[in-house]
Motif scaffolding. Structure first.
Motif, PDB file in Angstrom:
ATOM      1  N   ASP A 116       0.860  -1.179   0.000  1.00 65.34           N
ATOM      2  CA  ASP A 116       0.000   0.000   0.000  1.00 65.34           C
ATOM      3  C   ASP A 116       0.899   1.232   0.000  1.00 65.34           C
ATOM      4  O   ASP A 116       1.547   1.547   0.996  1.00 65.34           O
ATOM      5  N   GLU A 117       0.939   1.911  -1.133  1.00 63.42           N
ATOM      6  CA  GLU A 117       1.851   3.042  -1.293  1.00 63.42           C
ATOM      7  C   GLU A 117       1.536   4.182  -0.324  1.00 63.42           C
ATOM      8  O   GLU A 117       2.430   4.940   0.063  1.00 63.42           O
ATOM      9  N   THR A 118       0.289   4.279   0.091  1.00 63.55           N
ATOM     10  CA  THR A 118      -0.098   5.386   0.973  1.00 63.55           C
ATOM     11  C   THR A 118       0.144   5.074   2.450  1.00 63.55           C
ATOM     12  O   THR A 118       0.149   5.974   3.278  1.00 63.55           O
ATOM     13  N   ALA A 119       0.319   3.798   2.777  1.00 67.66           N
ATOM     14  CA  ALA A 119       0.391   3.412   4.188  1.00 67.66           C
ATOM     15  C   ALA A 119       1.788   3.590   4.784  1.00 67.66           C
ATOM     16  O   ALA A 119       1.943   3.656   5.996  1.00 67.66           O
ATOM     17  N   ASN A 120       2.833   3.592   3.936  1.00 63.78           N
ATOM     18  CA  ASN A 120       4.201   3.786   4.405  1.00 63.78           C
ATOM     19  C   ASN A 120       4.579   2.781   5.497  1.00 63.78           C
ATOM     20  O   ASN A 120       5.096   3.126   6.556  1.00 63.78           O
ATOM     21  N   LYS A 121       4.282   1.503   5.240  1.00 64.99           N
ATOM     22  CA  LYS A 121       4.654   0.472   6.203  1.00 64.99           C
ATOM     23  C   LYS A 121       5.233  -0.730   5.467  1.00 64.99           C
ATOM     24  O   LYS A 121       5.056  -0.891   4.260  1.00 64.99           O
ATOM     25  N   ILE A 122       5.929  -1.568   6.199  1.00 62.19           N
ATOM     26  CA  ILE A 122       6.607  -2.715   5.628  1.00 62.19           C
ATOM     27  C   ILE A 122       5.596  -3.721   5.066  1.00 62.19           C
ATOM     28  O   ILE A 122       4.491  -3.874   5.587  1.00 62.19           O
ATOM     29  N   CYS A 123       5.973  -4.403   3.969  1.00 57.76           N
ATOM     30  CA  CYS A 123       5.213  -5.562   3.502  1.00 57.76           C
ATOM     31  C   CYS A 123       6.225  -6.664   3.191  1.00 57.76           C
ATOM     32  O   CYS A 123       7.415  -6.525   3.466  1.00 57.76           O
ATOM     33  N   CYS A 124       5.754  -7.761   2.631  1.00 54.61           N
ATOM     34  CA  CYS A 124       6.622  -8.924   2.442  1.00 54.61           C
ATOM     35  C   CYS A 124       7.596  -8.749   1.279  1.00 54.61           C
ATOM     36  O   CYS A 124       8.438  -9.614   1.049  1.00 54.61           O
ATOM     37  N   ALA A 125       7.479  -7.658   0.534  1.00 52.95           N
ATOM     38  CA  ALA A 125       8.333  -7.430  -0.625  1.00 52.95           C
ATOM     39  C   ALA A 125       8.982  -6.059  -0.554  1.00 52.95           C
ATOM     40  O   ALA A 125       8.454  -5.137   0.057  1.00 52.95           O
ATOM     41  N   VAL A 126      10.122  -5.940  -1.218  1.00 55.30           N
ATOM     42  CA  VAL A 126      10.733  -4.640  -1.479  1.00 55.30           C
ATOM     43  C   VAL A 126      10.518  -4.375  -2.968  1.00 55.30           C
ATOM     44  O   VAL A 126      11.015  -5.116  -3.817  1.00 55.30           O
ATOM     45  N   LEU A 127       9.754  -3.342  -3.278  1.00 49.99           N
ATOM     46  CA  LEU A 127       9.410  -3.026  -4.663  1.00 49.99           C
ATOM     47  C   LEU A 127      10.261  -1.859  -5.150  1.00 49.99           C
ATOM     48  O   LEU A 127      10.511  -0.905  -4.413  1.00 49.99           O
ATOM     49  N   THR A 128      10.674  -1.964  -6.409  1.00 45.36           N
ATOM     50  CA  THR A 128      11.594  -0.963  -6.942  1.00 45.36           C
ATOM     51  C   THR A 128      11.405  -0.825  -8.446  1.00 45.36           C
ATOM     52  O   THR A 128      10.522  -1.443  -9.037  1.00 45.36           O
ATOM     53  N   ASP A 129      12.256  -0.027  -9.071  1.00 46.87           N
ATOM     54  CA  ASP A 129      12.268   0.139 -10.522  1.00 46.87           C
ATOM     55  C   ASP A 129      13.080  -1.004 -11.130  1.00 46.87           C
ATOM     56  O   ASP A 129      14.305  -1.042 -11.012  1.00 46.87           O
ATOM     57  N   MET A 130      12.410  -1.928 -11.798  1.00 43.50           N
ATOM     58  CA  MET A 130      13.091  -3.117 -12.287  1.00 43.50           C
ATOM     59  C   MET A 130      13.825  -2.889 -13.603  1.00 43.50           C
ATOM     60  O   MET A 130      14.369  -3.821 -14.185  1.00 43.50           O
ATOM     61  N   THR A 131      13.875  -1.655 -14.072  1.00 43.80           N
ATOM     62  CA  THR A 131      14.696  -1.345 -15.242  1.00 43.80           C
ATOM     63  C   THR A 131      16.058  -0.781 -14.839  1.00 43.80           C
ATOM     64  O   THR A 131      16.916  -0.558 -15.695  1.00 43.80           O
ATOM     65  N   ASP A 132      16.262  -0.554 -13.549  1.00 44.44           N
ATOM     66  CA  ASP A 132      17.466   0.112 -13.041  1.00 44.44           C
ATOM     67  C   ASP A 132      18.262  -0.881 -12.187  1.00 44.44           C
ATOM     68  O   ASP A 132      17.854  -1.215 -11.071  1.00 44.44           O
ATOM     69  N   SER A 133      19.399  -1.335 -12.686  1.00 46.84           N
ATOM     70  CA  SER A 133      20.158  -2.362 -11.968  1.00 46.84           C
ATOM     71  C   SER A 133      20.675  -1.854 -10.620  1.00 46.84           C
ATOM     72  O   SER A 133      20.742  -2.621  -9.647  1.00 46.84           O
ATOM     73  N   ASP A 134      21.016  -0.588 -10.521  1.00 41.82           N
ATOM     74  CA  ASP A 134      21.475  -0.047  -9.235  1.00 41.82           C
ATOM     75  C   ASP A 134      20.343  -0.044  -8.207  1.00 41.82           C
ATOM     76  O   ASP A 134      20.549  -0.372  -7.032  1.00 41.82           O
ATOM     77  N   ALA A 135      19.131   0.304  -8.653  1.00 40.80           N
ATOM     78  CA  ALA A 135      17.972   0.275  -7.754  1.00 40.80           C
ATOM     79  C   ALA A 135      17.685  -1.155  -7.303  1.00 40.80           C
ATOM     80  O   ALA A 135      17.285  -1.386  -6.147  1.00 40.80           O
ATOM     81  N   ILE A 136      17.880  -2.117  -8.176  1.00 38.50           N
ATOM     82  CA  ILE A 136      17.645  -3.515  -7.822  1.00 38.50           C
ATOM     83  C   ILE A 136      18.647  -3.978  -6.768  1.00 38.50           C
ATOM     84  O   ILE A 136      18.280  -4.671  -5.807  1.00 38.50           O
ATOM     85  N   VAL A 137      19.903  -3.588  -6.909  1.00 35.82           N
ATOM     86  CA  VAL A 137      20.910  -3.949  -5.904  1.00 35.82           C
ATOM     87  C   VAL A 137      20.511  -3.405  -4.534  1.00 35.82           C
ATOM     88  O   VAL A 137      20.558  -4.123  -3.518  1.00 35.82           O
ATOM     89  N   LEU A 138      20.103  -2.148  -4.483  1.00 33.59           N
ATOM     90  CA  LEU A 138      19.681  -1.556  -3.204  1.00 33.59           C
ATOM     91  C   LEU A 138      18.486  -2.291  -2.625  1.00 33.59           C
ATOM     92  O   LEU A 138      18.405  -2.513  -1.406  1.00 33.59           O
ATOM     93  N   ALA A 139      17.538  -2.693  -3.483  1.00 37.09           N
ATOM     94  CA  ALA A 139      16.349  -3.407  -3.005  1.00 37.09           C
ATOM     95  C   ALA A 139      16.716  -4.778  -2.442  1.00 37.09           C
ATOM     96  O   ALA A 139      16.158  -5.212  -1.422  1.00 37.09           O
ATOM     97  N   ILE A 140      17.659  -5.475  -3.084  1.00 36.81           N
ATOM     98  CA  ILE A 140      18.094  -6.780  -2.575  1.00 36.81           C
ATOM     99  C   ILE A 140      18.736  -6.612  -1.202  1.00 36.81           C
ATOM    100  O   ILE A 140      18.450  -7.368  -0.262  1.00 36.81           O
ATOM    101  N   LYS A 141      19.587  -5.618  -1.073  1.00 32.71           N
ATOM    102  CA  LYS A 141      20.229  -5.385   0.232  1.00 32.71           C
ATOM    103  C   LYS A 141      19.188  -5.059   1.295  1.00 32.71           C
ATOM    104  O   LYS A 141      19.267  -5.539   2.439  1.00 32.71           O
ATOM    105  N   GLN A 142      18.189  -4.262   0.935  1.00 36.75           N
ATOM    106  CA  GLN A 142      17.133  -3.928   1.888  1.00 36.75           C
ATOM    107  C   GLN A 142      16.348  -5.170   2.293  1.00 36.75           C
ATOM    108  O   GLN A 142      15.981  -5.331   3.459  1.00 36.75           O
ATOM    109  N   ALA A 143      16.094  -6.057   1.317  1.00 39.92           N
ATOM    110  CA  ALA A 143      15.318  -7.270   1.617  1.00 39.92           C
ATOM    111  C   ALA A 143      16.034  -8.181   2.606  1.00 39.92           C
ATOM    112  O   ALA A 143      15.392  -8.966   3.308  1.00 39.92           O
ATOM    113  N   PHE A 144      17.372  -8.067   2.683  1.00 36.16           N
ATOM    114  CA  PHE A 144      18.157  -8.886   3.605  1.00 36.16           C
ATOM    115  C   PHE A 144      18.462  -8.148   4.908  1.00 36.16           C
ATOM    116  O   PHE A 144      19.273  -8.625   5.711  1.00 36.16           O
ATOM    117  N   ASP A 145      17.793  -7.008   5.164  1.00 32.89           N
ATOM    118  CA  ASP A 145      18.132  -6.228   6.360  1.00 32.89           C
ATOM    119  C   ASP A 145      17.487  -6.824   7.607  1.00 32.89           C
ATOM    120  O   ASP A 145      16.958  -7.950   7.591  1.00 32.89           O
TER     121      ASP A 145
END
Length: 407
Positions: A338-367
């Motif tokens: 829920d983009e408006t709720a600003n709370k954690i969910c089971c996924a980290v969603l990002t821009d899947m066309t940007d490899s740098d954004a994907i790296v950051l999302a993977i690191k966040q998912a393992f936090d």
């Protein structure tokens, strides 16, 4: 109320073999690619209903005719299908040339033999049109948006299937979709309200799941069936290569068509110097795929568009957090973002066309919130996608449709 339900869909014989009372080793293989159809049939039978299922198989063409096999309260009709889309098939045109006319007639004939109370057809193409033609009460489930598929795969074949779908939307009286995104994507084709019922997950997926704590390893899984623009593998592969340079022990396990040893993905990665830490499994039978995935820690899902995303739902059920696209069709709905709720969910969603954004999302998912994400996905998958939940929703629709037709 016990019903006789027809299910017309891509159905692999292996996914209903346990429901049949015969040796299935010599049977035609059916139409593989949609394991959930066997899950739904099994759950309807478990709840005491009678089911007649209809699918196609090109090995029966041209001389073998419709094959019917049975089990307790279950009849399975496998209908001939032409193997070629364009070239002649013996004396008949390719199946795409005449809009699957031969296949639709075979399915119609089988439905006439079975005479169910209601027919539930999956996908808005050759399975839906004969179901509507029978004149029986019907439900058509939308699993993709034909215009979106055509946009990503520009071909005459996809254009013909798009025209088939437009016929279905014009003629259908009852429609459902597998996500809120999908319902919105196809609603403009019809004035009929579209009901929302997701796809079910198999019991063997749910039984292997567990909430997980933060892992010691970074073993990531990725499933792509095909190397194309919509599946969008290249940025994800580049992202993992960057991650692997920082974490040499990290692994990326790749599954699906074109992702096996020496296939397209591996050739591309080696050509670009990116193959370190990658394991290319390729196409894998579904239960084996789930067994392998249950031993991983994260799903990386680079697709730019999903009508549902069963791979994501299965990862959630296994307790794996997910990295996927913030704008990838149904993905935010499946993971409960829920983009408006600003709370954690089971996924980290990002821009899947940007490899740098994907790296950051993977690191966040393992936090440090890894365990919380795991438990949230595990719970949501069971609340939303368990077989009994989905069958119950469909049964309510069937009964409403039958009631409306009787009045």
């Amino acid at each position: 109320m016990k019903l006789h339900i027809g299910i017309a869909a891509p159905i692999a014989t292996e996914h209903v073999a346990n429901l049949l009372s015969c040796d299935t080793s010599e049977l035609p293989k059916g139409y593989p690619g949609a394991p959930f159809t066997g899950v739904l049939i099994g759950e309807l039978l478990k709840q005491g209903h009678r089911v007649s299922a209809f699918t196609t198989d090109s090995s029966l063409y041209p001389n073998k005719g419709i094959v019917k096999v049975s089990g307790a309260n279950f009849d399975f009709y496998i209908c001939p299908s032409r193997p070629r889309a364009w070239r002649l098939n013996n004396h008949r045109l390719g199946r795409a040339v005449d809009g699957f006319a031969y296949e639709r007639q075979q399915l119609y004939d089988a439905m006439q033999l079975a005479k169910p109370l209601i027919i539930h057809a999956h996908w808005t193409y050759e399975f839906a049109l004969p179901a509507i033609k029978t004149g029986l009460p019907h439900l058509i489930t939308c699993h993709d948006a034909p215009a979106v598929i055509l946009r990503y795969t520009r071909s005459v074949y996809r254009a013909i299937r798009y025209l088939l779908a437009r016929q279905v939307f014009r003629k259908a009286r009852n429609l459902s979709a597998v996500s809120s995104y999908m319902a919105s994507a196809v609603q403009h084709y019809t004035s009929i309200p579209i009901s929302l019922v997701p796809n079910p997950l198999a019991d063997y997926v749910l039984s292997q799941g567990k909430p997980r704590n933060a892992p010691k390893h970074k073993r990531i899984g990725m499933i792509c069936n095909g190397w194309d623009e919509r599946k969008n593998p290249e940025p994800a592969l580049r992202a993992f290569a960057k991650l692997n340079r920082e974490h040499p022990a990290a692994q990326l396990h790749l599954f699906g068509m074109d992702f096996g040893p020496n296939q397209t993905a591996q050739q591309w990665c080696e050509k670009n110097g990116l193959a370190g830490g990658m394991v290319f499994h390729g196409s894998t039978p579904h239960q084996q795929l789930i067994d392998k995935f249950s031993k991983l820690e994260l799903l990386l899902h680079p697709s730019l568009e999903e009508s549902f995303g069963v791979v994501i739902a299965e990862a959630m059920a296994l307790g794996l957090p997910v990295v996927a696209g913030r704008r990838s069709g149904a993905v935010p709905w499946v993971v409960g973002f829920d983009e408006t709720a600003n709370k954690i969910c089971c996924a980290v969603l990002t821009d899947m066309t940007d490899s740098d954004a994907i790296v950051l999302a993977i690191k966040q998912a393992f936090d440090e919130q890894y365990g919380e994400r795991s438990e949230m996905g595990y719970t949501r998958a069971r609340q939303m996608f368990a077989p009994d939940v989905i069958a119950g929703k469909y049964l309510s629709l069937y009964e409403n449709i039958l009631f409306s037709n009787a009045n």
